[in-house]
Design a protein around this motif. Structure first.
Motif, PDB file in Angstrom:
ATOM      1  N   SER A 223     -85.625  40.683 -78.823  1.00 16.94           N
ATOM      2  CA  SER A 223     -84.465  39.899 -78.377  1.00 16.94           C
ATOM      3  C   SER A 223     -83.971  39.994 -77.056  1.00 16.94           C
ATOM      4  N   GLY A 224     -84.552  41.366 -76.857  1.00 18.80           N
ATOM      5  CA  GLY A 224     -83.733  42.308 -74.993  1.00 18.80           C
ATOM      6  C   GLY A 224     -84.880  40.940 -74.502  1.00 18.80           C
ATOM      7  N   LEU A 225     -86.226  40.737 -74.144  1.00 17.95           N
ATOM      8  CA  LEU A 225     -86.707  40.220 -73.220  1.00 17.95           C
ATOM      9  C   LEU A 225     -85.510  38.489 -72.726  1.00 17.95           C
ATOM     10  N   VAL A 226     -85.180  37.808 -74.349  1.00 19.62           N
ATOM     11  CA  VAL A 226     -84.480  36.865 -74.431  1.00 19.62           C
ATOM     12  C   VAL A 226     -83.412  36.527 -73.683  1.00 19.62           C
ATOM     13  N   PHE A 227     -82.713  38.080 -73.634  1.00 19.37           N
ATOM     14  CA  PHE A 227     -81.687  38.345 -73.333  1.00 19.37           C
ATOM     15  C   PHE A 227     -81.502  38.466 -71.731  1.00 19.37           C
ATOM     16  N   VAL A 228     -82.334  39.158 -71.298  1.00 24.08           N
ATOM     17  CA  VAL A 228     -82.500  39.569 -70.009  1.00 24.08           C
ATOM     18  C   VAL A 228     -82.817  38.275 -68.527  1.00 24.08           C
ATOM     19  N   ALA A 229     -84.120  37.428 -69.479  1.00 21.95           N
ATOM     20  CA  ALA A 229     -84.077  36.323 -68.832  1.00 21.95           C
ATOM     21  C   ALA A 229     -82.796  34.871 -69.097  1.00 21.95           C
ATOM     22  N   ALA A 230     -81.792  35.238 -70.628  1.00 23.80           N
ATOM     23  CA  ALA A 230     -80.526  34.155 -70.350  1.00 23.80           C
ATOM     24  C   ALA A 230     -79.601  34.819 -69.387  1.00 23.80           C
TER      25      ALA A 230
ATOM     26  N   SER B 195     -77.582  46.927 -69.528  1.00 24.21           N
ATOM     27  CA  SER B 195     -77.555  48.903 -68.908  1.00 24.21           C
ATOM     28  C   SER B 195     -78.484  47.727 -67.124  1.00 24.21           C
ATOM     29  N   ASP B 196     -79.579  46.706 -67.813  1.00 27.81           N
ATOM     30  CA  ASP B 196     -80.391  46.732 -67.036  1.00 27.81           C
ATOM     31  C   ASP B 196     -79.622  45.645 -66.106  1.00 27.81           C
ATOM     32  N   VAL B 197     -78.102  45.217 -66.409  1.00 30.21           N
ATOM     33  CA  VAL B 197     -77.841  44.272 -65.758  1.00 30.21           C
ATOM     34  C   VAL B 197     -77.053  45.509 -64.261  1.00 30.21           C
ATOM     35  N   ALA B 198     -76.161  46.885 -65.281  1.00 35.95           N
ATOM     36  CA  ALA B 198     -75.755  47.062 -64.318  1.00 35.95           C
ATOM     37  C   ALA B 198     -76.474  48.164 -63.372  1.00 35.95           C
TER      38      ALA B 198
ATOM     39  N   LEU C  35     -80.499  46.357 -84.172  1.00 39.41           N
ATOM     40  CA  LEU C  35     -81.363  46.380 -83.413  1.00 39.41           C
ATOM     41  C   LEU C  35     -81.211  45.167 -82.408  1.00 39.41           C
ATOM     42  N   VAL C  36     -80.285  44.137 -82.214  1.00 39.70           N
ATOM     43  CA  VAL C  36     -80.220  42.701 -81.283  1.00 39.70           C
ATOM     44  C   VAL C  36     -79.022  43.212 -80.783  1.00 39.70           C
ATOM     45  N   VAL C  37     -78.346  43.993 -81.407  1.00 37.59           N
ATOM     46  CA  VAL C  37     -76.908  44.768 -80.759  1.00 37.59           C
ATOM     47  C   VAL C  37     -77.954  45.542 -79.523  1.00 37.59           C
ATOM     48  N   GLY C  38     -78.219  46.145 -80.054  1.00 43.17           N
ATOM     49  CA  GLY C  38     -78.461  47.116 -79.114  1.00 43.17           C
ATOM     50  C   GLY C  38     -79.263  46.898 -77.871  1.00 43.17           C
ATOM     51  N   ASN C  39     -80.346  45.404 -77.983  1.00 45.10           N
ATOM     52  CA  ASN C  39     -81.405  44.749 -77.369  1.00 45.10           C
ATOM     53  C   ASN C  39     -80.073  44.767 -76.541  1.00 45.10           C
ATOM     54  N   LEU C  40     -79.500  43.880 -77.032  1.00 45.91           N
ATOM     55  CA  LEU C  40     -78.420  43.282 -75.921  1.00 45.91           C
ATOM     56  C   LEU C  40     -77.455  44.567 -74.529  1.00 45.91           C
ATOM     57  N   ALA C  41     -77.218  45.894 -75.290  1.00 50.31           N
ATOM     58  CA  ALA C  41     -76.328  46.691 -74.743  1.00 50.31           C
ATOM     59  C   ALA C  41     -77.609  47.364 -73.476  1.00 50.31           C
ATOM     60  N   ALA C  42     -78.952  47.837 -73.666  1.00 55.95           N
ATOM     61  CA  ALA C  42     -79.591  48.012 -72.928  1.00 55.95           C
ATOM     62  C   ALA C  42     -79.798  46.700 -72.189  1.00 55.95           C
ATOM     63  N   SER C  43     -80.024  45.395 -72.431  1.00 50.75           N
ATOM     64  CA  SER C  43     -80.149  44.223 -71.424  1.00 50.75           C
ATOM     65  C   SER C  43     -78.846  43.815 -70.436  1.00 50.75           C
TER      66      SER C  43
END
Length: 286
Positions: A240-247, A23-26, A13-21
């Motif tokens: 974890s997705g919110l942490v990734f996008v914030a960082a 995607s938002d960057v793209a 799930l953490v890796v998946g949320n990193l992927a989703a984050s």
């Protein structure tokens, strides 16, 4: 040391949320240079191509389109929600936009009362009010940005999308649902994209391709994780997705959330945490 099944599911799930984050960057890197309907059309067309070989491997009886009305509505919601998401991410900080996206489970409460005639417990009503307070802190009416309406649009369409999942046949494979939902978005988004088409360079096509692939990676990893372990035991990893996008926002786009935004994000997350499941597991351990 061998990892437990729960640990593996959390990592997925953490890796998946990193992927989703990412995607938002793209999407952020597109900088709004193509229309939202173009983005949806290209992304969903790529999704169809990526899902096609997996769909073709299914038995013919499992490839059949069932519940066409529900899937059509869900396809329309994907088109509207994805378009709103692109606008929101383009014009809002990544953390702000994603904080509002995470309000979808909160929006599901009043919608479930209205559409499904459910009666939620008082504790859930109070928790939802706390979450909406967090949304208000993130958006702050005194500093309200017009793009926030699009973030709210994404959250609302996602909430309805999730509620309608209960209307899907239980025996329909996930691949079949994803495939037909993606197929149905292509002609509508394509027609709208043609009306507002902007020339696309290879870099933009690559970014949309990256976004589509990363979202499918998230969906696939999430399905595997939730099949391994009950949702209540691992759902916390979703945030974890919110942490990734914030960082990423701080590091890549110099988007530093202020204290009120950070407090609002905390209030949005708090009602969604699986307290009851955690307490029950602790009692079981003791």
């Amino acid at each position: 040391m061998a990892w437990s099944v729960t640990t593996v599911a959390i990592v997925l799930l953490v890796v998946g949320n990193l992927a989703a984050s990412l995607s938002d960057v793209a999407v952020k890197l597109l900088e709004g240079e193509i229309t939202s309907f173009q983005y949806v059309f290209v992304r969903q067309s790529l999704s169809v191509l990526l899902l096609l070989p997996f769909w073709l491997k299914l038995p013919s009886s499992q490839r059949v389109l069932t519940a066409p009305v529900v899937i059509s509505i869900r396809a329309l919601l994907i088109m509207v929600g994805s378009s709103c998401m692109m606008v929101a991410i383009t014009h809002l900080p990544l953390a702000t936009a994603n904080a509002v996206f995470y309000a979808a489970p909160l929006i599901m409460l009043p919608l479930s009362v209205w559409l499904l005639k459910e009666t939620p417990p008082l504790a859930k009503v109070v928790a939802t009010l706390i979450g909406f307070t967090g949304v208000l802190l993130v958006l702050r009416p005194s500093q309200f940005h017009w793009a926030a309406w699009f973030a709210l649009g994404t959250a609302t369409t996602l909430a309805i999308f999730n509620i309608l999942a209960r209307k899907l046949p239980q025996n329909q494979p996930v691949i079949t649902t994803l495939f037909w939902t993606s197929v149905m978005t292509v002609p509508i988004s394509g027609g709208l994209a043609v009306l507002h088409w902007q020339p696309m360079n290879w870099q933009q096509v690559a970014l949309v391709t990256m976004s589509a692939s990363l979202i499918l990676i998230y969906n696939g990893l999430a399905v595997i994780a939730y099949k391994k372990v009950p949702a209540g035991q691992i759902a916390l990893a979703e945030y974890s997705g919110l942490v990734f996008v914030a960082a990423i926002g701080i590091w890549g786009f110099d988007e530093i959330p202020d204290s009120l935004t950070a407090l609002g994000i905390i209030l949005i997350i708090l009602p969604l945490l699986p307290y009851r499941d955690v307490l029950q597991r602790r009692k079981g351990i003791k």
